[in-house]
Scaffold this motif. Structure first.
Motif, mmCIF file in Angstrom:
data_model
loop_
_atom_site.group_PDB
_atom_site.id
_atom_site.type_symbol
_atom_site.label_atom_id
_atom_site.label_comp_id
_atom_site.label_asym_id
_atom_site.label_seq_id
_atom_site.Cartn_x
_atom_site.Cartn_y
_atom_site.Cartn_z
ATOM 1 N N GLY A 89 0.390 7.757 -20.158
ATOM 2 C CA GLY A 89 0.121 8.594 -19.047
ATOM 3 C C GLY A 89 0.929 8.401 -17.784
ATOM 4 O O GLY A 89 1.587 7.523 -17.945
ATOM 5 N N THR A 90 0.594 9.243 -16.764
ATOM 6 C CA THR A 90 1.615 8.897 -15.573
ATOM 7 C C THR A 90 1.643 7.692 -14.811
ATOM 8 O O THR A 90 2.632 7.327 -14.590
ATOM 9 N N THR A 91 0.467 7.294 -14.955
ATOM 10 C CA THR A 91 0.412 5.764 -14.246
ATOM 11 C C THR A 91 1.112 4.435 -14.896
ATOM 12 O O THR A 91 1.923 3.902 -14.443
ATOM 13 N N SER A 104 0.881 -1.156 -0.015
ATOM 14 C CA SER A 104 0.146 -0.053 0.139
ATOM 15 C C SER A 104 0.856 1.274 0.000
ATOM 16 O O SER A 104 0.291 2.488 -0.185
ATOM 17 N N ASP A 105 2.292 1.038 0.305
ATOM 18 C CA ASP A 105 3.250 2.309 0.042
ATOM 19 C C ASP A 105 3.511 2.525 -0.970
ATOM 20 O O ASP A 105 4.265 3.560 -1.269
ATOM 21 N N VAL A 106 3.422 1.907 -2.060
ATOM 22 C CA VAL A 106 3.631 1.963 -3.560
ATOM 23 C C VAL A 106 2.687 3.003 -4.212
ATOM 24 O O VAL A 106 1.486 2.804 -4.376
ATOM 25 N N PRO A 107 3.562 4.053 -4.619
ATOM 26 C CA PRO A 107 2.519 4.878 -5.469
ATOM 27 C C PRO A 107 1.973 4.497 -6.744
ATOM 28 O O PRO A 107 2.988 3.741 -7.335
ATOM 29 N N ALA A 108 1.072 5.111 -7.232
ATOM 30 C CA ALA A 108 0.604 4.866 -8.574
ATOM 31 C C ALA A 108 1.073 5.757 -9.494
ATOM 32 O O ALA A 108 1.331 5.542 -10.719
ATOM 33 N N GLN A 109 1.789 6.812 -8.991
ATOM 34 C CA GLN A 109 2.297 7.933 -9.814
ATOM 35 C C GLN A 109 3.217 8.974 -9.015
ATOM 36 O O GLN A 109 2.954 8.926 -7.816
ATOM 37 N N ASP A 157 6.064 15.295 -20.841
ATOM 38 C CA ASP A 157 7.275 15.332 -21.870
ATOM 39 C C ASP A 157 7.004 14.501 -22.990
ATOM 40 O O ASP A 157 6.985 15.092 -24.218
ATOM 41 N N MET A 158 6.793 13.557 -22.760
ATOM 42 C CA MET A 158 6.449 12.355 -23.829
ATOM 43 C C MET A 158 5.062 12.743 -24.561
ATOM 44 O O MET A 158 5.085 12.592 -25.726
ATOM 45 N N LYS A 159 4.203 13.067 -23.863
ATOM 46 C CA LYS A 159 2.962 13.326 -24.483
ATOM 47 C C LYS A 159 2.977 14.622 -25.518
ATOM 48 O O LYS A 159 2.479 14.485 -26.406
ATOM 49 N N LYS A 160 3.748 15.591 -24.988
ATOM 50 C CA LYS A 160 3.933 17.066 -25.647
ATOM 51 C C LYS A 160 4.697 16.430 -26.960
ATOM 52 O O LYS A 160 4.394 17.092 -28.133
ATOM 53 N N CYS A 173 3.328 5.364 -17.295
ATOM 54 C CA CYS A 173 4.733 5.760 -17.002
ATOM 55 C C CYS A 173 5.473 5.350 -15.648
ATOM 56 O O CYS A 173 6.627 4.923 -15.799
ATOM 57 N N TYR A 174 4.674 5.217 -14.531
ATOM 58 C CA TYR A 174 5.265 4.807 -13.431
ATOM 59 C C TYR A 174 5.411 3.408 -13.275
ATOM 60 O O TYR A 174 6.521 2.911 -13.037
ATOM 61 N N ALA A 175 4.494 2.589 -13.921
ATOM 62 C CA ALA A 175 4.692 1.366 -14.288
ATOM 63 C C ALA A 175 5.995 0.858 -14.947
ATOM 64 O O ALA A 175 6.787 0.048 -14.702
ATOM 65 N N PHE A 176 6.367 1.618 -16.052
ATOM 66 C CA PHE A 176 7.203 1.587 -16.960
ATOM 67 C C PHE A 176 8.598 1.845 -15.964
ATOM 68 O O PHE A 176 9.688 1.054 -16.075
ATOM 69 N N MET A 177 8.649 2.893 -15.244
ATOM 70 C CA MET A 177 9.789 3.102 -14.331
ATOM 71 C C MET A 177 10.021 1.980 -13.319
ATOM 72 O O MET A 177 11.180 1.681 -13.334
ATOM 73 N N GLN A 178 9.127 1.436 -12.881
ATOM 74 C CA GLN A 178 9.192 0.317 -12.053
ATOM 75 C C GLN A 178 9.596 -0.908 -12.798
ATOM 76 O O GLN A 178 10.679 -1.620 -12.419
#
Length: 195
Positions: free
Chosen positions: A171-173, A146-151, A161-164, A175-180
């Motif tokens: 999207g940011t969620t 439950s400490d893991v953020p979604a973004q 930046d990528m959307k631009k 993106c965060y999964a990609f970062m993980q």
């Protein structure tokens, strides 16, 4: 050590709860998730897979990973960027992948943009990792899932930046999964065997 005792030892390991009891999920968790990736080919692979995952569970995509590898030219970004209408038609008839026309077209668009970023920054890896302080993975102190953020602010910035630049399904969620997945952030539990 016998095969049975080795499996019992592996089964008794503490893992992040999302890895569950599925052996494919556990292998992915233990060997890939949260490990830093700097190789553009693998980063492109995860860009395709995370985009396909939008709205679905990760295990759905993980089970189709080899099908995606075949369908998307072994994740060769130049080949995917050159896909045309016949390729889109082929992909829409491929039962081994998620047959969503927006996602298929998004993957092709993202391949073209990925190449533009490589030209601008020398590599997609250079572009991506510059968002992190010191270009180093973030080591989060995760006690419970439950400490893991979604973004985060960083996933917001990368996604924006990528959307631009025109990227789709990032999207940011996602993106965060990609970062993980690519080890930009380590969200393994503090007592996890893969930390």
């Amino acid at each position: 050590m016998t095969q049975d005792s080795r499996l019992k030892t592996l089964d008794s390991l503490i893992r992040c709860s999302w890895a569950g009891s599925d052996l494919l999920y556990q292998k992915y968790h233990d060997e890939e998730w949260g490990k830093p990736i700097y190789d553009d080919k693998i980063l492109f692979e995860f860009l395709i897979l995370e985009g396909a995952q939008a709205g679905l569970s990760w295990i759905t995509i993980l089970r189709r990973r080899e099908n995606y590898r075949k369908a998307f030219a072994d994740f060769n970004v130049k080949k995917v960027a050159a896909f045309g209408e016949k390729d889109v038609e082929r992909l829409m008839n491929d039962a081994g992948i998620i047959r969503n026309k927006l996602k298929v077209n998004g993957a092709i668009t993202n391949a073209k943009l990925f190449i533009e970023i490589q030209k601008e920054f020398g590599s997609f890896s250079n572009y991506l990792w510059r968002f992190l302080p010191g270009k180093k993975p973030l080591q989060n102190q995760i006690v419970t899932m439950s400490d893991v953020p979604a973004q985060t602010e960083i996933s917001d910035a990368i996604s924006k930046d990528m959307k631009k630049r025109g990227f789709k399904f990032f999207g940011t969620t996602i993106c965060y999964a990609f970062m993980q997945a690519t080890g930009m952030v380590n969200d393994h539990l503090l007592d996890c065997c893969a930390r």
